[in-house]
Design a protein around this motif. Structure first.
Motif, PDB file in Angstrom:
ATOM      1  N   GLY A  93      40.604  44.145  44.012  1.00 38.29           N
ATOM      2  CA  GLY A  93      41.862  44.877  44.082  1.00 38.29           C
ATOM      3  C   GLY A  93      43.089  44.007  43.855  1.00 38.29           C
ATOM      4  N   LYS A  94      42.930  42.774  43.415  1.00 34.29           N
ATOM      5  CA  LYS A  94      44.086  41.929  43.134  1.00 34.29           C
ATOM      6  C   LYS A  94      44.564  42.179  41.720  1.00 34.29           C
ATOM      7  CE  LYS A  94      42.723  38.110  46.243  1.00 34.29           C
ATOM      8  NZ  LYS A  94      42.434  36.659  46.328  1.00 34.29           N
ATOM      9  N   LYS A  95      45.632  41.448  41.340  1.00 36.64           N
ATOM     10  CA  LYS A  95      46.162  41.508  39.986  1.00 36.64           C
ATOM     11  C   LYS A  95      45.800  40.210  39.248  1.00 36.64           C
ATOM     12  CE  LYS A  95      48.575  45.399  40.202  1.00 36.64           C
ATOM     13  NZ  LYS A  95      48.402  45.822  41.601  1.00 36.64           N
ATOM     14  N   VAL A  96      46.013  40.265  37.916  1.00 37.20           N
ATOM     15  CA  VAL A  96      45.797  39.073  37.083  1.00 37.20           C
ATOM     16  C   VAL A  96      47.159  38.607  36.587  1.00 37.20           C
ATOM     17  CG1 VAL A  96      44.769  38.171  34.969  1.00 37.20           C
ATOM     18  CG2 VAL A  96      43.503  39.840  36.378  1.00 37.20           C
ATOM     19  N   LEU A  97      47.457  37.308  36.773  1.00 36.96           N
ATOM     20  CA  LEU A  97      48.688  36.713  36.270  1.00 36.96           C
ATOM     21  C   LEU A  97      48.324  35.737  35.144  1.00 36.96           C
ATOM     22  CD1 LEU A  97      51.761  36.192  36.429  1.00 36.96           C
ATOM     23  CD2 LEU A  97      51.252  34.345  38.066  1.00 36.96           C
ATOM     24  N   ILE A  98      48.749  36.092  33.900  1.00 36.60           N
ATOM     25  CA  ILE A  98      48.519  35.198  32.763  1.00 36.60           C
ATOM     26  C   ILE A  98      49.801  34.418  32.524  1.00 36.60           C
ATOM     27  CG2 ILE A  98      47.806  35.033  30.362  1.00 36.60           C
ATOM     28  CD1 ILE A  98      46.582  37.818  30.584  1.00 36.60           C
ATOM     29  N   ASP A  99      49.672  33.086  32.502  1.00 30.46           N
ATOM     30  CA  ASP A  99      50.826  32.197  32.297  1.00 30.46           C
ATOM     31  C   ASP A  99      50.652  31.517  30.932  1.00 30.46           C
ATOM     32  OD1 ASP A  99      52.794  30.293  32.304  1.00 30.46           O
ATOM     33  OD2 ASP A  99      52.206  29.343  34.188  1.00 30.46           O
ATOM     34  N   PHE A 100      51.413  32.013  29.909  1.00 31.57           N
ATOM     35  CA  PHE A 100      51.403  31.399  28.577  1.00 31.57           C
ATOM     36  C   PHE A 100      52.470  30.305  28.558  1.00 31.57           C
ATOM     37  CE2 PHE A 100      49.746  35.671  27.866  1.00 31.57           C
ATOM     38  CZ  PHE A 100      48.704  35.471  26.963  1.00 31.57           C
ATOM     39  N   GLY A 101      52.078  29.068  28.258  1.00 34.22           N
ATOM     40  CA  GLY A 101      53.047  27.974  28.243  1.00 34.22           C
ATOM     41  C   GLY A 101      52.531  26.788  27.434  1.00 34.22           C
ATOM     42  N   ALA A 102      53.164  25.653  27.610  1.00 34.56           N
ATOM     43  CA  ALA A 102      52.826  24.421  26.882  1.00 34.56           C
ATOM     44  C   ALA A 102      53.028  23.228  27.810  1.00 34.56           C
ATOM     45  CB  ALA A 102      53.699  24.274  25.639  1.00 34.56           C
ATOM     46  N   ASN A 103      52.195  22.191  27.598  1.00 34.43           N
ATOM     47  CA  ASN A 103      52.279  21.000  28.439  1.00 34.43           C
ATOM     48  C   ASN A 103      53.546  20.180  28.185  1.00 34.43           C
ATOM     49  OD1 ASN A 103      49.753  21.276  29.904  1.00 34.43           O
ATOM     50  ND2 ASN A 103      48.700  20.745  28.001  1.00 34.43           N
ATOM     51  N   TRP A 104      54.197  20.380  27.055  1.00 35.03           N
ATOM     52  CA  TRP A 104      55.435  19.663  26.766  1.00 35.03           C
ATOM     53  C   TRP A 104      56.671  20.429  27.222  1.00 35.03           C
ATOM     54  CZ3 TRP A 104      57.971  23.188  23.963  1.00 35.03           C
ATOM     55  CH2 TRP A 104      57.239  24.026  23.107  1.00 35.03           C
ATOM     56  N   CYS A 105      56.500  21.638  27.721  1.00 37.15           N
ATOM     57  CA  CYS A 105      57.607  22.525  28.068  1.00 37.15           C
ATOM     58  C   CYS A 105      58.172  22.168  29.444  1.00 37.15           C
ATOM     59  CB  CYS A 105      57.127  23.961  28.038  1.00 37.15           C
ATOM     60  SG  CYS A 105      58.291  25.147  28.693  1.00 37.15           S
ATOM     61  N   GLY A 106      59.490  21.918  29.509  1.00 41.75           N
ATOM     62  CA  GLY A 106      60.132  21.584  30.776  1.00 41.75           C
ATOM     63  C   GLY A 106      60.170  22.751  31.744  1.00 41.75           C
ATOM     64  N   ASN A 107      60.469  23.971  31.241  1.00 46.70           N
ATOM     65  CA  ASN A 107      60.504  25.144  32.119  1.00 46.70           C
ATOM     66  C   ASN A 107      59.116  25.450  32.680  1.00 46.70           C
ATOM     67  OD1 ASN A 107      63.259  25.563  31.825  1.00 46.70           O
ATOM     68  ND2 ASN A 107      63.027  26.989  30.105  1.00 46.70           N
ATOM     69  N   CYS A 108      58.092  25.204  31.867  1.00 41.89           N
ATOM     70  CA  CYS A 108      56.721  25.444  32.346  1.00 41.89           C
ATOM     71  C   CYS A 108      56.366  24.499  33.480  1.00 41.89           C
ATOM     72  CB  CYS A 108      55.736  25.278  31.202  1.00 41.89           C
ATOM     73  SG  CYS A 108      56.042  26.381  29.791  1.00 41.89           S
ATOM     74  N   LYS A 109      56.804  23.241  33.359  1.00 44.42           N
ATOM     75  CA  LYS A 109      56.552  22.274  34.429  1.00 44.42           C
ATOM     76  C   LYS A 109      57.322  22.645  35.694  1.00 44.42           C
ATOM     77  CE  LYS A 109      55.660  18.426  31.246  1.00 44.42           C
ATOM     78  NZ  LYS A 109      56.117  17.101  30.770  1.00 44.42           N
ATOM     79  N   LYS A 139      56.875  41.716  43.996  1.00 45.56           N
ATOM     80  CA  LYS A 139      57.164  43.010  43.380  1.00 45.56           C
ATOM     81  C   LYS A 139      55.975  43.579  42.666  1.00 45.56           C
ATOM     82  CE  LYS A 139      60.317  45.186  40.041  1.00 45.56           C
ATOM     83  NZ  LYS A 139      61.478  44.987  39.139  1.00 45.56           N
ATOM     84  N   TRP A 140      55.216  42.746  41.926  1.00 47.09           N
ATOM     85  CA  TRP A 140      54.130  43.232  41.071  1.00 47.09           C
ATOM     86  C   TRP A 140      52.736  42.985  41.653  1.00 47.09           C
ATOM     87  CZ3 TRP A 140      56.191  46.352  37.802  1.00 47.09           C
ATOM     88  CH2 TRP A 140      57.465  46.104  37.302  1.00 47.09           C
ATOM     89  N   ALA A 141      52.672  42.660  42.947  1.00 51.12           N
ATOM     90  CA  ALA A 141      51.376  42.432  43.556  1.00 51.12           C
ATOM     91  C   ALA A 141      50.624  43.753  43.729  1.00 51.12           C
ATOM     92  CB  ALA A 141      51.551  41.769  44.903  1.00 51.12           C
ATOM     93  N   LEU A 179      50.188  33.724  45.601  1.00 47.64           N
ATOM     94  CA  LEU A 179      49.197  33.749  44.521  1.00 47.64           C
ATOM     95  C   LEU A 179      47.790  33.959  45.064  1.00 47.64           C
ATOM     96  CD1 LEU A 179      50.435  30.817  42.231  1.00 47.64           C
ATOM     97  CD2 LEU A 179      50.582  33.277  41.753  1.00 47.64           C
ATOM     98  N   ASP A 180      47.455  33.212  46.136  1.00 48.55           N
ATOM     99  CA  ASP A 180      46.109  33.321  46.682  1.00 48.55           C
ATOM    100  C   ASP A 180      45.840  34.710  47.257  1.00 48.55           C
ATOM    101  OD1 ASP A 180      45.638  30.700  45.995  1.00 48.55           O
ATOM    102  OD2 ASP A 180      46.109  29.893  47.989  1.00 48.55           O
ATOM    103  N   ALA A 181      46.870  35.315  47.809  1.00 49.34           N
ATOM    104  CA  ALA A 181      46.677  36.618  48.458  1.00 49.34           C
ATOM    105  C   ALA A 181      46.570  37.776  47.474  1.00 49.34           C
ATOM    106  CB  ALA A 181      47.826  36.882  49.435  1.00 49.34           C
ATOM    107  N   SER A 182      47.219  37.638  46.268  1.00 50.76           N
ATOM    108  CA  SER A 182      47.346  38.840  45.433  1.00 50.76           C
ATOM    109  C   SER A 182      46.975  38.667  43.966  1.00 50.76           C
ATOM    110  CB  SER A 182      48.788  39.365  45.498  1.00 50.76           C
ATOM    111  OG  SER A 182      49.175  39.615  46.858  1.00 50.76           O
ATOM    112  N   TYR A 183      46.653  37.421  43.510  1.00 47.53           N
ATOM    113  CA  TYR A 183      46.482  37.226  42.065  1.00 47.53           C
ATOM    114  C   TYR A 183      45.280  36.332  41.737  1.00 47.53           C
ATOM    115  CZ  TYR A 183      51.197  39.112  41.554  1.00 47.53           C
ATOM    116  OH  TYR A 183      52.320  39.932  41.596  1.00 47.53           O
ATOM    117  N   HIS A 184      44.781  36.555  40.524  1.00 45.07           N
ATOM    118  CA  HIS A 184      43.876  35.637  39.837  1.00 45.07           C
ATOM    119  C   HIS A 184      44.663  35.063  38.661  1.00 45.07           C
ATOM    120  CE1 HIS A 184      40.290  36.878  42.072  1.00 45.07           C
ATOM    121  NE2 HIS A 184      40.710  38.153  41.918  1.00 45.07           N
ATOM    122  N   VAL A 185      44.866  33.765  38.624  1.00 42.89           N
ATOM    123  CA  VAL A 185      45.758  33.126  37.652  1.00 42.89           C
ATOM    124  C   VAL A 185      44.939  32.578  36.478  1.00 42.89           C
ATOM    125  CG1 VAL A 185      47.483  31.343  37.280  1.00 42.89           C
ATOM    126  CG2 VAL A 185      47.358  32.537  39.490  1.00 42.89           C
TER     127      VAL A 185
END
Length: 258
Positions: free
Chosen positions: A156-172, A256-258, A187-193
């Protein structure tokens, strides 16, 4: 004639007596010299010269003893035996010093081999959500999303997909917030990342991104996509824009989106 014969006999007897006296004197001097009981050699020679008569044999003069140190060799020549060194002589001391056993070297124990200190490997931050810092290059992103959707459908959890890059400052910056205790607990309570690397120009990763974000314009990473247990898109930040990459901003988004 008779008187003449008597004079001859008398002279013969006297000569015999003198010869006997000379022989006795020589023998006594020789014995005294050999055993140390008589006088010196000069005394013996003196006695012989006093008692010697003109008609005494010439070879009966002295009777000097043969030295005891000399021994006859097989060839008849006299050889001398060198005396052995005494214990106090320098030669004996050097011989004794060389015959002494050399001291044994002290036993040495081998030093133990140095042990390498154990290196503690820091494991990436990961809870039940499966979050880890960074983006795995070359991973099967589509397979990972499929597994996460199946898990979300089961619990019953949600899935969180994080599209990013290892060189990206905002991603870090987003990773540092996700790693905090407060946001990590959400994250642990409501998502699979699922982390997807789009910085390596992997075409399959971009195809997956376009399936969930079909809007126009450039993608501003990181792009966050939320799916339900059926794999349907609940929200995605390419259209709505990213929240503030802080604990408050990302915390509010996840609640909000859990």
């Amino acid at each position: 004639m008779a008187a003449h014969r008597r004079r001859q006999r008398t002279a013969g007897i006297q000569g015999l007596v003198r010869f006997s006296a000379v022989s006795l004197t020589v023998a006594s001097a020789a014995v005294a010299t050999a055993w140390g009981m008589g006088g010196s050699k000069n005394d013996a020679a003196q006695n012989v010269s006093v008692a010697a008569a003109p008609d005494a044999p010439a070879d009966q003069g002295t009777g000097t003893p043969v030295p005891m140190e000399a021994a006859a060799s097989p060839t008849g020549a006299a050889t001398s035996v060198p005396p052995s060194p005494s214990a106090s002589s320098p030669v004996a001391k050097r011989s004794a010093a060389t015959t002494k056993a050399a001291p044994r070297p002290a036993r040495t124990t081998a030093a133990p081999a140095p042990t390498k200190p154990a290196v503690k490997k820091s494991a990436p931050v990961s809870g039940s959500s499966g979050f880890t810092s960074g983006y795995p290059t070359g991973a099967d992103a589509r397979g990972a999303v499929k597994a996460a959707v199946a898990a979300a459908k089961a619990d019953g959890k949600k899935v969180l997909i994080d599209f990013g890059a290892n060189w990206c400052g905002n991603c870090k910056a987003a990773d540092r917030v996700f790693a905090t205790s407060g946001v990590g607990a959400l994250l642990d309570a409501s998502y699979h990342v699922v982390k997807v690397d789009i910085g390596s120009q992997d075409s399959s990763a971009f195809d997956l991104l376009r399936e969930y974000c079909s809007g126009e314009g450039a993608y501003k990473v990181p792009v966050l996509v939320v799916l339900d247990g059926n794999g349907k898109v609940v929200t995605e930040t390419h259209s709505t824009g990213n929240p503030e990459l802080t604990e408050n901003g990302l915390g509010a988004f996840l609640r909000k989106w859990a």
